[in-house]
Design a protein around this motif. Sequence first.
Motif, PDB file in Angstrom:
ATOM      1  N   PHE A 262       0.812  -1.221   0.000  1.00 42.94           N
ATOM      2  CA  PHE A 262       0.000   0.000   0.000  1.00 42.94           C
ATOM      3  C   PHE A 262       0.844   1.270   0.000  1.00 42.94           C
ATOM      4  O   PHE A 262       0.322   2.366   0.121  1.00 42.94           O
ATOM      5  N   SER A 263       2.145   1.133  -0.132  1.00 41.00           N
ATOM      6  CA  SER A 263       3.055   2.282  -0.201  1.00 41.00           C
ATOM      7  C   SER A 263       3.339   2.612  -1.658  1.00 41.00           C
ATOM      8  O   SER A 263       3.837   1.764  -2.405  1.00 41.00           O
ATOM      9  N   TYR A 264       3.031   3.843  -2.067  1.00 45.05           N
ATOM     10  CA  TYR A 264       3.152   4.207  -3.473  1.00 45.05           C
ATOM     11  C   TYR A 264       4.114   5.372  -3.735  1.00 45.05           C
ATOM     12  O   TYR A 264       4.635   5.496  -4.828  1.00 45.05           O
ATOM     13  N   GLY A 265       4.324   6.249  -2.769  1.00 40.98           N
ATOM     14  CA  GLY A 265       5.061   7.480  -3.037  1.00 40.98           C
ATOM     15  C   GLY A 265       6.549   7.272  -3.213  1.00 40.98           C
ATOM     16  O   GLY A 265       7.175   6.520  -2.475  1.00 40.98           O
ATOM     17  N   PHE A 266       7.113   7.938  -4.216  1.00 37.38           N
ATOM     18  CA  PHE A 266       8.564   7.961  -4.435  1.00 37.38           C
ATOM     19  C   PHE A 266       9.151   6.566  -4.619  1.00 37.38           C
ATOM     20  O   PHE A 266      10.240   6.277  -4.117  1.00 37.38           O
ATOM     21  N   ARG A 267       8.433   5.698  -5.313  1.00 37.85           N
ATOM     22  CA  ARG A 267       8.945   4.351  -5.543  1.00 37.85           C
ATOM     23  C   ARG A 267       9.024   4.063  -7.034  1.00 37.85           C
ATOM     24  O   ARG A 267       8.186   4.538  -7.803  1.00 37.85           O
ATOM     25  N   PRO A 268      10.040   3.295  -7.471  1.00 39.87           N
ATOM     26  CA  PRO A 268      10.195   3.002  -8.903  1.00 39.87           C
ATOM     27  C   PRO A 268       8.966   2.316  -9.467  1.00 39.87           C
ATOM     28  O   PRO A 268       8.436   1.373  -8.878  1.00 39.87           O
ATOM     29  N   GLY A 269       8.488   2.795 -10.595  1.00 39.73           N
ATOM     30  CA  GLY A 269       7.368   2.163 -11.268  1.00 39.73           C
ATOM     31  C   GLY A 269       6.021   2.393 -10.622  1.00 39.73           C
ATOM     32  O   GLY A 269       5.051   1.730 -10.987  1.00 39.73           O
ATOM     33  N   ARG A 270       5.944   3.323  -9.672  1.00 35.72           N
ATOM     34  CA  ARG A 270       4.667   3.588  -8.991  1.00 35.72           C
ATOM     35  C   ARG A 270       4.302   5.061  -9.153  1.00 35.72           C
ATOM     36  O   ARG A 270       5.158   5.905  -9.367  1.00 35.72           O
ATOM     37  N   SER A 271       3.030   5.347  -8.999  1.00 36.46           N
ATOM     38  CA  SER A 271       2.562   6.712  -9.229  1.00 36.46           C
ATOM     39  C   SER A 271       1.353   7.009  -8.357  1.00 36.46           C
ATOM     40  O   SER A 271       0.678   6.090  -7.875  1.00 36.46           O
ATOM     41  N   PRO A 272       1.036   8.285  -8.152  1.00 34.83           N
ATOM     42  CA  PRO A 272      -0.188   8.649  -7.426  1.00 34.83           C
ATOM     43  C   PRO A 272      -1.440   8.099  -8.101  1.00 34.83           C
ATOM     44  O   PRO A 272      -2.413   7.770  -7.430  1.00 34.83           O
ATOM     45  N   HIS A 273      -1.424   7.987  -9.418  1.00 35.18           N
ATOM     46  CA  HIS A 273      -2.596   7.472 -10.124  1.00 35.18           C
ATOM     47  C   HIS A 273      -2.846   6.012  -9.757  1.00 35.18           C
ATOM     48  O   HIS A 273      -4.010   5.584  -9.650  1.00 35.18           O
ATOM     49  N   GLN A 274      -1.790   5.225  -9.562  1.00 35.16           N
ATOM     50  CA  GLN A 274      -1.968   3.840  -9.145  1.00 35.16           C
ATOM     51  C   GLN A 274      -2.511   3.765  -7.721  1.00 35.16           C
ATOM     52  O   GLN A 274      -3.308   2.879  -7.399  1.00 35.16           O
ATOM     53  N   ALA A 275      -2.071   4.680  -6.864  1.00 32.76           N
ATOM     54  CA  ALA A 275      -2.607   4.718  -5.504  1.00 32.76           C
ATOM     55  C   ALA A 275      -4.102   5.033  -5.530  1.00 32.76           C
ATOM     56  O   ALA A 275      -4.902   4.418  -4.812  1.00 32.76           O
ATOM     57  N   LEU A 276      -4.498   5.989  -6.363  1.00 28.17           N
ATOM     58  CA  LEU A 276      -5.914   6.328  -6.483  1.00 28.17           C
ATOM     59  C   LEU A 276      -6.710   5.161  -7.062  1.00 28.17           C
ATOM     60  O   LEU A 276      -7.857   4.918  -6.672  1.00 28.17           O
TER      61      LEU A 276
END
Length: 298
Positions: free
Chosen positions: A190-204
């Motif tokens: 559930f951690s998305y911020g500042f990680r390779p291949g992840r984005s705020p849009h994926q968190a949403l």
Amino acid sequence: MWAGPLGEGRGRTPEMHERGKSDGPVVPAKPPNNAGLPAAEAVEGRGPAKGNTASKTRPGPRDGVSVSSALDRVRRVAERDKDARFTALLHRVDVDRLRAAYGALRPEAAPGVDGVTWEAYGRDLEARLQDLHQRLHRGAYRAKPTRRAYIAKADGRQRPLGIAALEDKIVQRAVVEVLNAIYEADFLGFSYGFRPGRSPHQALDALAAGIQRKKVSWVLDADIRDLFTSLDRGWLERFLEHRIGDKRVLRLIQKWLGAGVVEEGTWTACEEGTAQGASVSPLLANVYLHYVFDLWAQ
């Protein structure tokens, strides 16, 4: 969910709770950090974030051949043994990795206290990188203070930024790539911020999917004020030592944290936090919150 203006802070999907059939006590609807989906939220509408565990340096305008494959062994050990401490990491920061880190920097970025620009450093790039590599591995590398600058926040306050010198940016980015090979195996789904291949849009997307598929009773929306500038360095160093046994890498991080800031020509020591804007700071913040928040939330 650690929320804030998009791109600010470190995003997590919220803690979502649902009622049981008996309408009894509220119980967590906690999606597992499934071993088969090592770094994706189980309720995320799309599949696991592609490249999330690859930890490649972000391609830059003149990025060279990828050097991430050299970290495969580190990544495999980190995934297999969650208690492993890595005692030989600095040798992974070779000239190829430094070159890739330089290529990933923004050429138009503001210079640090040394005034050296991306373009100027690149005029004799190979000789400079060889010299930097030698200083780094014989312990002669010295971190420079960050240059303090401010940007306006939406609420009218000023956000302090620390602009690192160009060589510090290069070394930090190279070290972060090495450490990502370890910590991407540890960080939760559930951690998305500042990680390779992840984005705020994926968190949403994970949030929307969780709300639609679960009987959610409430959502917690929380923010951590001034995290970068206020995190406890003593605890941060203890957290890092869980995984990093290479004293040279730990000393590098201590050098960056202890370099201080220069504002209007005056140097000032900083006793807590890490410079917001430095390449190493998002990873350090993620490591810190992994231990003080994520594991507790899980």
